[in-house]
Design a protein around this motif. Structure first.
Motif, PDB file in Angstrom:
ATOM      1  N   LEU A 155       0.863  -1.182   0.000  1.00  0.00           N
ATOM      2  CA  LEU A 155       0.000   0.000   0.000  1.00  0.00           C
ATOM      3  C   LEU A 155       0.900   1.234   0.000  1.00  0.00           C
ATOM      4  N   ILE A 156       0.875   1.986  -1.095  1.00  0.00           N
ATOM      5  CA  ILE A 156       1.742   3.151  -1.261  1.00  0.00           C
ATOM      6  C   ILE A 156       0.895   4.403  -1.103  1.00  0.00           C
ATOM      7  N   LEU A 157       1.249   5.241  -0.107  1.00  0.00           N
ATOM      8  CA  LEU A 157       0.457   6.426   0.226  1.00  0.00           C
ATOM      9  C   LEU A 157       1.223   7.700  -0.088  1.00  0.00           C
ATOM     10  N   ASN A 158       0.490   8.787  -0.171  1.00  0.00           N
ATOM     11  CA  ASN A 158       1.071  10.106  -0.457  1.00  0.00           C
ATOM     12  C   ASN A 158       0.818  11.016   0.737  1.00  0.00           C
ATOM     13  N   SER A 159       1.843  11.309   1.506  1.00  0.00           N
ATOM     14  CA  SER A 159       1.685  12.146   2.706  1.00  0.00           C
ATOM     15  C   SER A 159       1.716  13.630   2.388  1.00  0.00           C
ATOM     16  N   ASN A 160       1.745  13.993   1.103  1.00  0.00           N
ATOM     17  CA  ASN A 160       1.759  15.397   0.683  1.00  0.00           C
ATOM     18  C   ASN A 160       0.449  15.775  -0.013  1.00  0.00           C
ATOM     19  N   ASP A 161      -0.591  15.029   0.271  1.00  0.00           N
ATOM     20  CA  ASP A 161      -1.863  15.160  -0.433  1.00  0.00           C
ATOM     21  C   ASP A 161      -2.714  16.251   0.220  1.00  0.00           C
ATOM     22  N   GLY A 162      -2.233  17.495   0.173  1.00  0.00           N
ATOM     23  CA  GLY A 162      -2.967  18.599   0.790  1.00  0.00           C
ATOM     24  C   GLY A 162      -2.010  19.624   1.346  1.00  0.00           C
ATOM     25  N   ASP A 163      -2.538  20.540   2.145  1.00  0.00           N
ATOM     26  CA  ASP A 163      -1.746  21.627   2.729  1.00  0.00           C
ATOM     27  C   ASP A 163      -1.114  21.122   4.019  1.00  0.00           C
ATOM     28  N   GLY A 164       0.123  20.684   3.939  1.00  0.00           N
ATOM     29  CA  GLY A 164       0.793  20.132   5.104  1.00  0.00           C
ATOM     30  C   GLY A 164       0.937  18.630   4.970  1.00  0.00           C
ATOM     31  N   VAL A 165       1.348  17.991   6.054  1.00  0.00           N
ATOM     32  CA  VAL A 165       1.554  16.544   6.060  1.00  0.00           C
ATOM     33  C   VAL A 165       0.219  15.878   6.374  1.00  0.00           C
ATOM     34  N   GLN A 171      -7.964   9.832  -0.876  1.00  0.00           N
ATOM     35  CA  GLN A 171      -6.881   8.877  -0.617  1.00  0.00           C
ATOM     36  C   GLN A 171      -7.228   7.978   0.569  1.00  0.00           C
ATOM     37  N   LEU A 172      -7.809   8.559   1.602  1.00  0.00           N
ATOM     38  CA  LEU A 172      -8.184   7.767   2.769  1.00  0.00           C
ATOM     39  C   LEU A 172      -9.245   6.730   2.403  1.00  0.00           C
ATOM     40  N   GLU A 173     -10.212   7.124   1.598  1.00  0.00           N
ATOM     41  CA  GLU A 173     -11.241   6.176   1.169  1.00  0.00           C
ATOM     42  C   GLU A 173     -10.619   5.056   0.346  1.00  0.00           C
ATOM     43  N   PHE A 174      -9.692   5.423  -0.546  1.00  0.00           N
ATOM     44  CA  PHE A 174      -9.000   4.416  -1.354  1.00  0.00           C
ATOM     45  C   PHE A 174      -8.242   3.437  -0.459  1.00  0.00           C
ATOM     46  N   ALA A 175      -7.496   3.963   0.513  1.00  0.00           N
ATOM     47  CA  ALA A 175      -6.684   3.112   1.378  1.00  0.00           C
ATOM     48  C   ALA A 175      -7.558   2.168   2.202  1.00  0.00           C
ATOM     49  N   LYS A 176      -8.613   2.702   2.791  1.00  0.00           N
ATOM     50  CA  LYS A 176      -9.486   1.867   3.619  1.00  0.00           C
ATOM     51  C   LYS A 176     -10.203   0.810   2.774  1.00  0.00           C
ATOM     52  N   LYS A 177     -10.606   1.180   1.571  1.00  0.00           N
ATOM     53  CA  LYS A 177     -11.272   0.225   0.684  1.00  0.00           C
ATOM     54  C   LYS A 177     -10.306  -0.882   0.272  1.00  0.00           C
ATOM     55  N   THR A 178      -9.059  -0.491  -0.048  1.00  0.00           N
ATOM     56  CA  THR A 178      -8.048  -1.476  -0.446  1.00  0.00           C
ATOM     57  C   THR A 178      -7.773  -2.452   0.681  1.00  0.00           C
ATOM     58  N   ALA A 200       1.757  15.304  15.251  1.00  0.00           N
ATOM     59  CA  ALA A 200       0.549  15.607  16.022  1.00  0.00           C
ATOM     60  C   ALA A 200      -0.542  16.117  15.080  1.00  0.00           C
ATOM     61  N   GLY A 201      -1.783  15.939  15.491  1.00  0.00           N
ATOM     62  CA  GLY A 201      -2.890  16.473  14.712  1.00  0.00           C
ATOM     63  C   GLY A 201      -3.523  15.413  13.828  1.00  0.00           C
ATOM     64  N   ALA A 202      -4.641  15.783  13.222  1.00  0.00           N
ATOM     65  CA  ALA A 202      -5.418  14.846  12.406  1.00  0.00           C
ATOM     66  C   ALA A 202      -4.901  14.891  10.975  1.00  0.00           C
ATOM     67  N   ASN A 203      -3.963  13.993  10.645  1.00  0.00           N
ATOM     68  CA  ASN A 203      -3.455  13.955   9.281  1.00  0.00           C
ATOM     69  C   ASN A 203      -3.993  12.761   8.498  1.00  0.00           C
ATOM     70  N   GLY A 204      -4.888  11.995   9.123  1.00  0.00           N
ATOM     71  CA  GLY A 204      -5.512  10.870   8.446  1.00  0.00           C
ATOM     72  C   GLY A 204      -4.877   9.532   8.734  1.00  0.00           C
ATOM     73  N   PHE A 205      -3.643   9.517   9.239  1.00  0.00           N
ATOM     74  CA  PHE A 205      -2.967   8.235   9.439  1.00  0.00           C
ATOM     75  C   PHE A 205      -3.633   7.408  10.529  1.00  0.00           C
ATOM     76  N   ASN A 206      -4.272   8.081  11.493  1.00  0.00           N
ATOM     77  CA  ASN A 206      -4.973   7.336  12.532  1.00  0.00           C
ATOM     78  C   ASN A 206      -6.099   6.491  11.925  1.00  0.00           C
ATOM     79  N   GLU A 207      -6.710   6.974  10.848  1.00  0.00           N
ATOM     80  CA  GLU A 207      -7.746   6.192  10.187  1.00  0.00           C
ATOM     81  C   GLU A 207      -7.144   4.971   9.483  1.00  0.00           C
ATOM     82  N   ILE A 208      -5.953   5.124   8.940  1.00  0.00           N
ATOM     83  CA  ILE A 208      -5.264   3.996   8.317  1.00  0.00           C
ATOM     84  C   ILE A 208      -4.943   2.942   9.374  1.00  0.00           C
ATOM     85  N   GLU A 209      -4.446   3.401  10.536  1.00  0.00           N
ATOM     86  CA  GLU A 209      -4.124   2.460  11.609  1.00  0.00           C
ATOM     87  C   GLU A 209      -5.364   1.703  12.081  1.00  0.00           C
TER      88      GLU A 209
END
Length: 633
Positions: A155-165, A171-178, A200-209
């Motif tokens: 699973l290859i992710l892009n941590s630059n997909d927006g303003d900041g990390v 992308q999150l929907e794609f990752a969770k579906k995959t 720190a903060g909500a960057n989406g990785f917690n949803e991947i975990e």
């Protein structure tokens, strides 16, 4: 060769080619339908048993020419089945399509010599703005994707997909579906440029975990240019070192080395070995434990020599502190000196855990007269932890040059140097068997002056002077610092306020923050954040003046943190508080001001010279922990 032999040879070749193609097709699966793919067309080197692949880490960000190419040569010698990456492959940080093309052409030229398939991962240097994002999609089709190889989900992710990390919603929907569609794979390997779990903060990785919970997986990242192995949620997380990116290269124990990560996928999960250009390194070479040891070693090597005088004699004190839980050795020798003799010239000490020792060097002039100018005393030293045979060295070494003429002691006085009513100041003394004495304003301290062994309370602007003495009559140079009592600046009452900050945008070649009163703006407007990239109309050579207001909740002394690339200046109530001017990479400077509760005018002057642009402003004060300044105009 007979006709029959030729026929058999041809048939065998067709059969082997077909089998090879079938192997690759059955083992390698993906869902991308675009003509362009984010990988090369080289074949896999298939092994029917455990498969092995290599990972290259950050190449850019202060890159050192030749290292990545050497890494490709090493990879070809190892014959991995394929090569992964964790991003930062080109220098990037530009909107110039011609320059981006040149950089990718340079990188692709290095990849031409690679014997096997290569998978791209987007780093911040590769995917830092909309132009680079468009270039990426044009070249590779997708910035995040997945594939299955021999029943392992990649699973290859892009941590630059927006303003900041962070990762965007799609992308999150794609990752969770995959993840949800591949529940029976024997392992999942996640590749992402930033170690997002450490942010720190909500960057989406917690949803991947959360989506990965209950399965076996391993995560690989880069970005930090410093190796770290961490177990999180009972799963291995690796931050890889560099493959040519900027590094001080202080060694594996500090996580600073150039590497090729070598992964063998077994039935028990992936096994990682770090292949440095200088050898093979285990995956636990740099952990949270060794990070603490490395920090302690760096602190211990900051010797803070104190030179004390008594007539024509000198006494040099070196404070050696071991903050770690492991014994620390110190070895050193003094270079020959033509003016003095030293009571001892070679040293071999062991500093126990959680303790401090002091090295004392006593000197006498060779001719018993004081020279007009003393040559420095030079100490060649090595400090570190004992390591097992064939294990990488865990040490630092260097030469400490000690000025015998005048050396201010490393006595730390309270940092805050302005106050409103009263201020209590302290002094930190790292030396043993040394007393501190102080004098205020015009009073000069000596051995008979009051001892500075308790805090001093100030209620007016005062210059504090401190001297170090010992029981043998030796004295140090004087340390002094001015503390200012100030009236807090009055607040203002704006008639009406809106969120955001007003700006004026200028173009030109600047090497410092300009006098905006002499310039004509190209554009004006209101920005919701301090992001020069969203205002600029060109890649480089522009300036911006921001004007607005900041609100503070209580009267007191506030510290402002101004981070910029290139230069910037901060004014509060028309007072220069932080000067971070000049052409430089991203750096932070601070300043303090005493202000009353309420609203205060704020002005920031900023300019961009070349390469990279950034601007951030934080503050802290009474009952306010450090946080970003809210912008109003």
């Amino acid at each position: 060769m007979t006709k029959l032999n030729k026929t058999i040879t041809l048939a065998l070749g067709i059969f082997l080619t077909t089998v090879s193609a079938q192997k690759e097709t059955s083992a390698f699966d993906h869902i991308l339908t675009s003509d362009k793919k984010p990988w090369t067309n080289k074949p896999f080197f298939n092994d029917p048993a455990n498969f092995r692949f290599a990972i290259v880490s950050d190449r850019t960000g202060g890159h050192r020419p030749g290292v990545f190419s050497k890494g490709i040569e090493k990879i070809n010698m190892l014959y991995p089945e394929f090569v992964m990456s964790v991003g930062d492959l080109i220098e990037g940080y530009t909107k110039d399509n011609t320059l981006i093309d040149e950089q990718w052409a340079e990188f692709d030229g290095m990849l031409d010599s690679l014997s096997t398939k290569f998978f791209y991962v987007a780093g911040n240097h590769d995917y830092s703005n909309t132009v680079m994002a468009q270039q990426w999609r044009k070249r590779f089709g997708a910035a995040y994707y997945s594939f299955i190889y021999k029943d392992v989900l990649f699973l290859i992710l892009n941590s630059n997909d927006g303003d900041g990390v962070l990762m965007g919603k799609d992308q999150l929907e794609f990752a969770k579906k995959t993840i949800a569609q591949n529940t029976t794979v024997r392992w999942t390997l996640v590749f992402v440029h930033h170690p997002m779990w450490a942010y720190a903060g909500a960057n989406g990785f917690n949803e991947i975990e959360t989506a990965l919970k209950g399965r076996d997986y391993t995560v690989f990242a880069g970005h930090n240019h410093r190796y770290m192995h961490e177990v999180r949620n009972d799963q291995n997380h690796y931050v890889l070192a560099t493959t040519g990116g900027g590094s001080r290269l202080r060694g594996p124990k500090f996580g600073e080395f150039d590497e090729i990560a070598w992964v063998t996928m077994t039935q028990d999960g992936p096994k990682l070995a770090n292949l440095a250009l200088s050898g093979v390194i285990k995956d636990d070479i740099s952990t949270t434990e060794t990070k603490e040891m490395a920090t302690a070693l760096l602190h211990a090597s900051d010797f803070k020599p104190l030179v004390m005088t008594k007539g024509n004699q000198r006494k040099v004190l070196l404070s050696l502190t071991n903050d770690s839980d492991t014994p620390l050795y110190f070895r050193g020798k003094l270079y020959h000196h033509h003016q003095i003799t030293v009571d001892s010239s070679r040293f071999n000490m062991v500093i126990p855990p959680k303790s401090a020792q002091q090295l004392t060097l006593r000197t006498m002039p060779l001719n018993h007269t004081k020279p007009l100018d003393w040559d420095p005393l030079e100490l060649e030293w090595k400090m570190g932890y004992e390591t097992a045979f064939m294990e990488p060295d865990f040490s630092l070494s260097g030469t400490e040059v000690m000025d015998l003429n005048a050396s201010r002691p490393a006595i730390a006085l309270s940092e805050q140097d302005i106050f409103i009513n009263k201020l209590v100041i302290n002094a930190q003394n790292p030396y043993k068997n040394v007393q501190l004495h102080y004098g205020l304003d015009e009073t000069w301290p000596n051995a008979q002056a009051p001892l500075f062994n308790t805090p001093i309370a100030l209620d007016k602007s005062t210059t504090v002077k401190v001297i170090a003495t010992d029981n043998e009559g030796f004295e140090s140079a004087v340390v002094e610092k001015k503390y200012h009592r100030q009236k807090p600046v009055k607040a203002v009452r704006p008639k009406s306020l809106k969120k955001g900050i007003a700006y004026s945008y200028y173009e030109g070649h600047f090497d410092q923050v300009p006098n905006f009163a002499t310039l004509n703006p190209v554009n004006t407007g209101v920005a919701q954040e301090l992001d020069p990239d969203k205002i600029s109309q060109r890649l480089d050579h522009f300036a911006i003046q921001y004007t607005g207001f900041v609100q503070v909740p209580e009267t007191g002394v506030y510290t402002f943190y101004l981070r910029s690339d290139d230069g910037a200046k901060l004014y509060v109530n028309n007072t220069l508080v932080v000067d971070n001017d000049g052409s430089h990479s991203a750096s932070t400077k601070t300043g303090m001001i005493a202000i009353k509760k309420g609203w205060h005018p704020l002005k920031i002057g900023y300019f961009e010279d070349f390469l990279g642009e950034s601007l951030q402003l934080h503050y802290e004060g009474p009952d306010v922990e450090r946080k970003p300044v809210l912008l109003w105009h």
